[in-house]
Design an enzyme around this catalytic site. Structure first.
Site, PDB file in Angstrom:
ATOM      1  N   ASP A 331       0.826  -1.212   0.000  1.00 52.94           N
ATOM      2  CA  ASP A 331       0.000   0.000   0.000  1.00 52.94           C
ATOM      3  C   ASP A 331       0.855   1.256   0.000  1.00 52.94           C
ATOM      4  O   ASP A 331       1.984   1.252   0.491  1.00 52.94           O
ATOM      5  CB  ASP A 331      -0.913   0.019   1.239  1.00 52.94           C
ATOM      6  CG  ASP A 331      -0.115  -0.008   2.537  1.00 52.94           C
ATOM      7  OD1 ASP A 331       0.838  -0.800   2.614  1.00 52.94           O
ATOM      8  OD2 ASP A 331      -0.436   0.764   3.460  1.00 52.94           O
ATOM      9  N   GLU A 332       0.290   2.295  -0.543  1.00 48.28           N
ATOM     10  CA  GLU A 332       0.827   3.658  -0.429  1.00 48.28           C
ATOM     11  C   GLU A 332       2.347   3.743  -0.651  1.00 48.28           C
ATOM     12  O   GLU A 332       3.031   4.481   0.048  1.00 48.28           O
ATOM     13  CB  GLU A 332       0.509   4.227   0.968  1.00 48.28           C
ATOM     14  CG  GLU A 332      -0.960   4.269   1.282  1.00 48.28           C
ATOM     15  CD  GLU A 332      -1.269   4.563   2.746  1.00 48.28           C
ATOM     16  OE1 GLU A 332      -2.256   5.237   3.005  1.00 48.28           O
ATOM     17  OE2 GLU A 332      -0.519   4.100   3.640  1.00 48.28           O
TER      18      GLU A 332
HETATM   19  C1  TNX Z   1      -3.924   3.970   5.561  1.00 47.63           C
HETATM   20  S1  TNX Z   1      -5.081   1.537   4.626  1.00 47.63           S
HETATM   21  C2  TNX Z   1      -2.947   3.020   5.677  1.00 47.63           C
HETATM   22  C3  TNX Z   1      -2.196   2.914   6.942  1.00 47.63           C
HETATM   23  C4  TNX Z   1      -2.639   3.926   7.955  1.00 47.63           C
HETATM   24  C5  TNX Z   1      -4.138   4.056   7.899  1.00 47.63           C
HETATM   25  C6  TNX Z   1      -4.697   4.959   8.955  1.00 47.63           C
HETATM   26  C7  TNX Z   1      -3.632   1.203   4.329  1.00 47.63           C
HETATM   27  C8  TNX Z   1      -3.405  -0.011   3.587  1.00 47.63           C
HETATM   28  N1  TNX Z   1      -2.691   2.040   4.745  1.00 47.63           N
HETATM   29  O1  TNX Z   1      -0.827   3.018   6.685  1.00 47.63           O
HETATM   30  O2  TNX Z   1      -2.225   3.509   9.213  1.00 47.63           O
HETATM   31  O3  TNX Z   1      -4.489   4.560   6.642  1.00 47.63           O
HETATM   32  O4  TNX Z   1      -6.085   4.925   8.962  1.00 47.63           O
END
Ligand code: TNX
Length: 517
Positions: A331-332
């Site tokens: 993710d991200e």
């Molecule tokens: C998004 S959802 C993230 C996390 C954060 C979260 C906080 C996702 C796969 N990644 O790194 O902790 O939002 O709500």
């Protein structure tokens, strides 16, 4: 011993008189009225009543080690809740005055199916498998606890009838982020105990992130010596030794909960990049990070040592994780160019396969060349999802606006975040995994998972406040058929679970919309 005297009432009117003052006490609820969560698929009340003191033993027909250990735990539960000692027997010519635990392979095609029958002097729990028996025991225990809490001193009998039950989804998960804040082995066990009351069967462990590396890797010791030493806000952090991790895996497996380890790659890796300079493209270790921003870190995808690192980490954790999945994050990864990300994931997916695990990842993984069996975890807000999920992949639903336990309940919730909106308990309950996300084929959906990210959570009370009661609703969505659920009925049953959580010292959120008992 009223149930014994009952046999003699036709022969002596004197005894009949004595009898009438001690006929079995009425149960607090009829079987259909017991406010069980998750709601079972099928409940039939009978006119029988089981006085608790009619039960004297637990009978285990298939003398299997794990059924025996379930019987031992039930025995301890019985002692604690009724002050009565039960004997444990493996053979008995007749089945009465006992709780019988047995396998019945013909029960259903679902491995978790169970039947729970309460007669006037017997409790029969049949499971399709051992797991089914365990789920049935949890229903019985919940029934006893709820009756006892409502009945106070009066509680001394259970309602007769039959429950036949099985889950809708095979994957009913919770996720705990131990990277942003570290939680001790005993906190994790406590969470597992609560999950098991509500029949959740997977616990996904988010073991690494920018702020902390939480599991010992013997071939890369600085990950925990350096990367494990802090957390959000700059506290002292911590990590699990491999022995700690094994202890958690074992504790969970005794409760039929599978641990899913996650190492988030190639982004969310600052703790690793701070521990080993050579994992950075510029060869310089980063500083440890204690803030809550996301998306700024990445492993160096073109260095061979990166893949030695990934291989060692996946190998060591796979060796101590008996479950089928290995979660590789994904993710991200906002500072990893898409081409690099895909190249990195193609190699990492090969490594997961090499160690005989089924790959799991956040849905951003779809840009890479993913094998069909990959389990993709869908976390976007439902309305901003535009990417195409490959038709052969399996999907786990964790839509942030419904399932994220770290979202605030409302504007005055002291903990949590709100980037995906407020998630009051009715919203967290009233949705259907099969229809929530447009464009997903319901056949691809194997279940749901409720993540609890811990940027704002520092101790078990914080965890409990955000998870409960929303996680209970989540557990019901995973277990109970959508057609059998209504908010009104759930809200009524949930009101009885406040006292249950309180009795366990769980710091739950006492939502105003529930008329707590
Ligand atoms: C998004 S959802 C993230 C996390 C954060 C979260 C906080 C996702 C796969 N990644 O790194 O902790 O939002 O709500």
């Amino acid at each position: 011993m009223c149930y014994f005297l009952k046999k003699t009432f036709s022969v002596a009117s004197v005894i009949l008189l004595t009898m009438s003052s001690c006929s079995p006490p009425q149960p607090i609820f009829s079987l259909e009225e017991v406010p069980l969560i998750p709601l079972p698929s099928n409940v039939k009340t009978s006119d029988k009543v089981l006085p608790m003191d009619a039960i004297q033993s637990i009978l285990v027909k298939d003398s299997d080690k794990s059924i025996l250990s379930m019987a031992e735990s039930l025995r301890a539960f019985w002692k604690e809740n009724t002050q009565r000692e039960l004997t444990l027997s493996e053979e008995s010519p007749e089945v009465h005055n006992t709780i019988s635990l047995e396998i019945d392979e013909n029960l259903s095609s679902n491995d978790e199916a169970y039947a729970l029958e309460i007669g006037s002097n017997v409790i029969l729990i049949k499971g399709k498998t051992k797991e089914g028996i365990f789920r049935g025991i949890k229903t019985l225990e919940q029934m006893i606890t709820l009756s006892q809490l409502q009945g106070k001193a009066k509680f001394s009998s259970l309602p007769g009838g039959v429950i036949i039950d099985e889950p809708t989804y095979g994957y009913r998960g919770a996720m705990l982020d131990v990277a942003r804040h570290f939680f001790s082995v005993s906190d994790v066990k406590r969470y597992i105990d609560l999950l098991s009351i509500y029949k959740i069967n997977f616990l996904h462990f988010h073991l690494s992130d920018d702020q902390g590396w939480r599991i010992e890797i013997k071939s890369w010791p600085r990950l925990t010596e350096i990367g494990g030493q802090t957390q959000v806000g700059g506290g002292e952090g911590g990590f699990y030794t491999q022995d700690d991790f094994k202890e958690i895996v074992q504790y969970a497996s005794e409760r039929f909960i599978t641990i899913v380890p996650e190492i988030d790659l190639p982004g969310h890796t600052n703790a690793a990049l701070a521990s080993y300079a050579e994992l950075n493209c510029n060869g310089k270790a980063t500083e440890l990070y204690t803030g809550i921003k996301v998306g700024f870190s990445t492993l160096c995808v073109d260095k061979d040592i990166t893949y030695d690192f990934v291989d060692d980490v996946i190998r060591e954790i796979s060796e101590i994780s008996p479950g089928p999945y290995f979660h590789i994050g994904g993710d991200e990864s906002l500072v990893t160019p898409e081409e690099d990300f895909n190249r990195f994931m193609d190699r990492t997916l090969e490594i997961v396969k090499k160690y005989n695990k089924t790959p799991m990842g956040w849905y951003e993984l779809i840009t890479a060349d993913i094998p069909d069996e990959t389990l993709l975890q869908y976390w976007a807000k439902t309305d901003d999802f535009s990417k195409v999920i490959p038709k052969n992949s399996k999907i786990l639903i964790s839509a942030s606006s419904y399932s994220y336990l770290d979202m605030k309940y409302d504007s005055i919730t002291p903990l949590g975040l709100y980037w995906a909106g407020y998630v009051p308990i009715q919203k967290a309950y009233e949705w259907d995994p099969r229809t929530l996300v447009k464009g997903l084929d319901p056949e691809q959906i194997i279940g749901l998972e409720a993540p609890l990210w811990s940027e704002t959570l520092e101790d078990f009370d914080d965890i409990a406040y955000m998870a409960f009661p929303r996680l209970i609703g989540h557990a019901e969505i995973g277990w109970t058929k959508a057609s059998q659920k209504t908010w009104e009925d759930y809200a009524h049953r949930l009101s009885f679970h406040g006292p249950l959580l309180q009795a366990l010292n769980v710091n739950y959120y006492p939502a105003e919309e529930i008329n707590w008992k």
